[in-house]
Design an enzyme around this catalytic site. Sequence first.
Site, PDB file in Angstrom:
ATOM      1  N   GLU A 199      -3.783  14.995   2.344  1.00 26.49           N
ATOM      2  CA  GLU A 199      -4.215  14.076   1.290  1.00 26.49           C
ATOM      3  C   GLU A 199      -4.576  14.791  -0.002  1.00 26.49           C
ATOM      4  OE1 GLU A 199      -3.679  11.060   1.523  1.00 26.49           O
ATOM      5  OE2 GLU A 199      -3.272  11.001   3.672  1.00 26.49           O
ATOM      6  N   HIS A 218       2.457  14.490  -0.633  1.00 31.33           N
ATOM      7  CA  HIS A 218       2.861  14.348   0.776  1.00 31.33           C
ATOM      8  C   HIS A 218       4.325  14.754   0.947  1.00 31.33           C
ATOM      9  CE1 HIS A 218      -0.763  12.374   2.101  1.00 31.33           C
ATOM     10  NE2 HIS A 218      -0.606  11.321   1.328  1.00 31.33           N
ATOM     11  N   HIS A 231       0.057  11.615  -6.165  1.00 30.26           N
ATOM     12  CA  HIS A 231      -0.521  11.775  -4.818  1.00 30.26           C
ATOM     13  C   HIS A 231       0.574  11.709  -3.751  1.00 30.26           C
ATOM     14  CE1 HIS A 231      -3.473  10.999  -1.506  1.00 30.26           C
ATOM     15  NE2 HIS A 231      -2.483  10.267  -1.034  1.00 30.26           N
ATOM     16  N   GLU A 232       1.400  10.701  -3.837  1.00 35.18           N
ATOM     17  CA  GLU A 232       2.440  10.517  -2.808  1.00 35.18           C
ATOM     18  C   GLU A 232       3.431  11.670  -2.810  1.00 35.18           C
ATOM     19  OE1 GLU A 232       2.083   8.489  -0.514  1.00 35.18           O
ATOM     20  OE2 GLU A 232       0.490   7.332  -1.435  1.00 35.18           O
ATOM     21  N   HIS A 257      -6.425   0.505   5.533  1.00 31.83           N
ATOM     22  CA  HIS A 257      -6.464   1.505   6.602  1.00 31.83           C
ATOM     23  C   HIS A 257      -7.085   0.995   7.897  1.00 31.83           C
ATOM     24  CE1 HIS A 257      -5.900   3.411   2.762  1.00 31.83           C
ATOM     25  NE2 HIS A 257      -5.472   4.508   3.344  1.00 31.83           N
ATOM     26  N   HIS A 291       0.850  -1.197   0.000  1.00 34.03           N
ATOM     27  CA  HIS A 291       0.000   0.000   0.000  1.00 34.03           C
ATOM     28  C   HIS A 291       0.887   1.249   0.000  1.00 34.03           C
ATOM     29  CE1 HIS A 291      -3.818   2.059   0.351  1.00 34.03           C
ATOM     30  NE2 HIS A 291      -3.093   2.979   0.967  1.00 34.03           N
ATOM     31  N   ALA A 292       0.633   2.123  -0.967  1.00 29.64           N
ATOM     32  CA  ALA A 292       1.535   3.264  -1.165  1.00 29.64           C
ATOM     33  C   ALA A 292       1.582   4.184   0.045  1.00 29.64           C
ATOM     34  CB  ALA A 292       1.066   4.065  -2.380  1.00 29.64           C
TER      35      ALA A 292
END
Length: 663
Positions: free
Chosen positions: A442, A418, A414-415, A543, A384-385
């Site tokens: 996010e 962060h 997306h990552e 999650h 999971h990334a």
Amino acid sequence: MKLRPALLAIAIVATLGLSACKREDAATPGASAVPAGETADQFIARVNTEFRKSYSELTSAQWLSSTYINSDTEALAAKANERWLTQLNGWIEQSRRFEGQQMSPGTARAIKLLKLMTAMPAPKDPQKLEELTKLATRMEGMYGAGSYCTGEGDAKTCRDIGQLSEVLATSRDYDAQLDAWQGWHTVSQPMRKDYVRFAELVNEGARDMGFADAGEMWRSGYDMSPAELAAETDRLWDQVKPLYEQLHCYARGKLEATYGSDRGQVAGGMLPAHLMGNLWQQDWGNLWDMMQPYPGAGSLDVNAALRAIAQADLTSERARPGQPGASAAQREVEAERAAALATAKRMTERAQDFYVSLGMPKLPQGYWEKSQFIKPRDRDVVCHASAWDMDMAGDVRTKMCIVPSEEELTTIYHELGHIYYDLAYNKQPPLFQGGAHDGFHEAIGDTIVLSMTPKYLASVGLVGAQQQSDEALINAQMRMALAKVAFLPFGLMIDRWRWGVFDGSIKPDGYNQAWWELKAKYQGVAPASARDETHFDPGAKYHVPGNTPYTRYFLSHVLQFQFYKSLCDAAGHTGPLYECSFYGNQEAGKRYWAMLGKGASQPWQQTMKELTGGEKMDASAVLEYFAPLQSWLKERNAGSNCGWNAAGAAAAAPAPAASAKAG
Ligand code: X8Z
Ligand code: ZN
């Protein structure tokens, strides 16, 4: 990662490790001794210093246990986490001295954030704290190492989450998809008992800190009361629900056309869980072949472009001389491996290029050396990334198992959101190194994803030259909606379930039933066959065993449209919102970077005001963006029997069910 940003498992928010040099004479277990006469300001300065010093023990242990799953790394990660949570409890205890005292707003905020620093509030009782960290590490390990095996003896074959996801993404065989979906959901069955105990323990920890339960604590991190936050999520959902209902109706029509009216829907018009192209039905983008409104109008086949890149990398790797003495088969294996890594890095460079085009720095060299780009072949890892800030000083990494697909490409963007957030707020004191709230964290990369318009994709060679037409517009909108709109109710329902578990309204003997009732109510999704309490389907979503709060993603899916609109304004965009890409725009980049640099240093409303001019989360930008698709869907669905009967979920499951209201 700072457990907050990144999705780090266990202790989500800023998570630092406790230094091994904890003093034995500490007045409070786990924290260093309190200097006599320490003021609140001095206390926070000391916590920041200790935090920074001990931080990387935890991140290193957790990085190892996530990228090299075995009983040793699991034990070390649990231990590091135990030390960290003990240290955190010590600080929180020490902070009580200052309750009711006058102090600067910055210090008051830092003390508040300290109490919300972990998503895994730990009991004060050291034995229970140890039990909690072991449970948490074990559940995440079980998820990461999960595989579904069939056959016996020599014929036994096992498939991991990537392989099972691939079946849902690409197969249109009803039974093959059902088998893959059900197979993955066997992985979480043994987690049920652990999760029951886990919930008891985090609740005890939350109560020790003065919250009613862990859910209330999770809802407390939004610069408003927990009740206000819950009401905000209802309000935002009400704004976007009509759009989701139209998309649901359209999707069901396509499924029925493909699989027949008996198999294309379940009990009362719900979408069959195993047919949505994704294990959790959170992103329907893999059903593009079925859902594309106007085949051929505007080519948006990013998957094909990525496959071509992967093929070219393989061809060039095959052309290299292999290791002397290696067999042809060995050389082929090595070439495939090197090509997969090259493609994954190429995709990451593509994402980096967007951020750099806004004036942000290139990723540090260490990022390229220490990240996990592809799945290692010799061990289990959590695929999971996630994005990690290892030391608050530039050692940033992502951990993924990248394959050449559009979904993975957007996850990289997306990552990196962060990571750039981490880099921008590294200059803040450690307690302020977090998102304005977790939904902001996010939303950063996803805001960039909204800028990946057909024009942008064409400009970087990921799709062919684009023609302008109404049909092409609807195709482009549908492509985005299958990811963004489909996600919304999923983003909401996961924590509706956990809030219920934590406040006791969902009891262990009804875990699965409550899960499917919420899936039915919000998503209009149901399993094709009964899922009784021998299953623990929530645990099949990362999650839950990884204990990452999920409301952040729902909020992010609203916020990202607000951020996007503001950055488009900053870039001087004047046309319809959906046409905007701020790629290459330095002014937008400057505004964005300024926001990122604020971290958690001020209430999010202020941060939002500085970027957007407003102080409220609001879904009107979502509706503005999708206006053409929403009208098209309405017209297209006219005459269809839209909506679903969520009580049908009760019929699909054997246990007696309190019927949910129709969606
Ligand atoms: O978990 C993630 C990211 C890491 S924070 C890959 N996401 C959610 C998910 O996969 O369920 C991104 C979107 C929703
Ligand atoms: Zn994320």
